[in-house]
Write an enzyme that holds these catalytic residues in place. Sequence first.
Site, PDB file in Angstrom:
ATOM      1  N   ARG A 173     -43.282   3.168 -22.334  1.00 16.41           N
ATOM      2  CA  ARG A 173     -44.060   2.812 -21.148  1.00 16.41           C
ATOM      3  C   ARG A 173     -44.542   4.042 -20.386  1.00 16.41           C
ATOM      4  O   ARG A 173     -45.629   4.023 -19.796  1.00 16.41           O
ATOM      5  CB  ARG A 173     -43.236   1.896 -20.238  1.00 16.41           C
ATOM      6  CG  ARG A 173     -43.115   0.489 -20.808  1.00 16.41           C
ATOM      7  CD  ARG A 173     -42.239  -0.413 -19.982  1.00 16.41           C
ATOM      8  NE  ARG A 173     -42.387  -1.806 -20.421  1.00 16.41           N
ATOM      9  CZ  ARG A 173     -41.650  -2.813 -19.975  1.00 16.41           C
ATOM     10  NH1 ARG A 173     -40.715  -2.588 -19.081  1.00 16.41           N
ATOM     11  NH2 ARG A 173     -41.851  -4.035 -20.418  1.00 16.41           N
TER      12      ARG A 173
ATOM     13  N   LYS B 143     -34.392 -20.660 -26.609  1.00 12.17           N
ATOM     14  CA  LYS B 143     -34.460 -21.899 -25.833  1.00 12.17           C
ATOM     15  C   LYS B 143     -35.867 -22.464 -25.701  1.00 12.17           C
ATOM     16  O   LYS B 143     -36.808 -21.733 -25.417  1.00 12.17           O
ATOM     17  CB  LYS B 143     -33.893 -21.654 -24.437  1.00 12.17           C
ATOM     18  CG  LYS B 143     -32.403 -21.338 -24.423  1.00 12.17           C
ATOM     19  CD  LYS B 143     -31.894 -21.188 -23.003  1.00 12.17           C
ATOM     20  CE  LYS B 143     -30.383 -20.959 -22.989  1.00 12.17           C
ATOM     21  NZ  LYS B 143     -29.879 -20.827 -21.600  1.00 12.17           N
TER      22      LYS B 143
ATOM     23  N   GLY C 120     -39.788  -8.839 -25.296  1.00 14.50           N
ATOM     24  CA  GLY C 120     -38.791  -7.816 -25.596  1.00 14.50           C
ATOM     25  C   GLY C 120     -38.212  -7.872 -27.000  1.00 14.50           C
ATOM     26  O   GLY C 120     -38.182  -6.873 -27.722  1.00 14.50           O
TER      27      GLY C 120
ATOM     28  N   GLY D 107     -42.766 -11.478 -18.944  1.00 16.54           N
ATOM     29  CA  GLY D 107     -43.121 -12.625 -18.117  1.00 16.54           C
ATOM     30  C   GLY D 107     -44.615 -12.798 -17.930  1.00 16.54           C
ATOM     31  O   GLY D 107     -45.131 -13.930 -17.978  1.00 16.54           O
TER      32      GLY D 107
END
Length: 404
Positions: A40, A197, A350, A373
């Site tokens: 990053r 999930k 990730g 996100g």
Amino acid sequence: MSEQHNFITLDDVSLSGKRVLVRVDFNVPMENSNILDYTRIQASLPTIKQILNNNGRVIIMSHLGRPKEGKFEESCSLLPVANALSTLIGEDVKFVSDWERVNDETTRRVILMENVRFQKGETSNDEGLSRLMASICDIYVNDAFAAAHRSHASTYGVAKYAPVVCAGPLMVREMDALTRAFKNPAHPLIAIVGGSKVSTKLEVLKSLLEKVDKLIVGGGIANTFLKAKGINIGKSLCEDDLIPTATEIMDLAMAQGKDIPLPVDVVCGKSVDNNAEAVVKTFSEFADDDLILDIGPVTASNYQAELLNAQTIIWNGPLGVFEIDQFAKGTEALGNAIAKSDAFSVAGGGDTLSAISKFNIGSDISYITTAGGAFLEFLEGKTLPAIAILEECALAWRSTEREY
């Protein structure tokens, strides 16, 4: 202006002699004040150098970790990043903790501000903090797509008060790639959504179903879909309360003529650890104490064949416990198929980035987003606050017909 978005960009503005406040994403993994991954930081270097090469002064801000707002936590300090950045750009980077005093640093070409989340009011988008941030610059640049889903002072509020507001090169590239893959895709479009999930990716699955030609699910998500079809999955990870939702999604897919292919064979074990024996089984052979830990070779081959026909591929999430080598083959096969495909491919999240790194296929993916996100919310079709304010500011500037 960016070709596909109503942004003002760095190329549109005069940088010479200007104080340029850049919101970057330096939320890097750290351990004992050591940076574990420089990706990053390195990604921001062209932006910083463009400003410096055009005789601008750079003031950089970012968050790191999740400290309690307004409180200093040494483990979340950006000081190690300031030192690394000095080395990477070959120039002294002044590290500043006191936002009230930053304008005293009139001779510094590069300044890195301390973690924005140490400032009270950052996450609540406080007007006072937003105005303070705007007061230290002539131009505000948002180059942090990974934080674009946050309405924080450093990503949203500051843009309301800064004299000039623009999108950085990383932000523009990110939005162009995601728009090409999701909003204006070439078909067939195939999406792969893995992870543990259904609950965390429920809205993504529903939104993708409207856009894609085929939706491949993996990991615990696939287990929930399999159980919804009445297949014995033993002790495998599954969200029983979302079985009706999985059924609903499969019914929706059928009604729309879309395909959600599910595994026909799996790699299973009795435990999730490095010493677990990996056994390939069809579901007719499945035992009640088996755990599904990867897709099987026939399933992997089926998915690879599907991907050969794709024109656009979106990938978020692995198909198994790829961190353990004997349960990594399915994710590796899928990753290699994406890498070899002629399709325009976008990958993010990730675990996905870890898999791409493990299998060394990064150079063959069309675009890799470091966002988590924000990537998911974009795929859900949500409006990202930081993107919205950049577009609002560009419209306001255009309406005044002022020079940038």
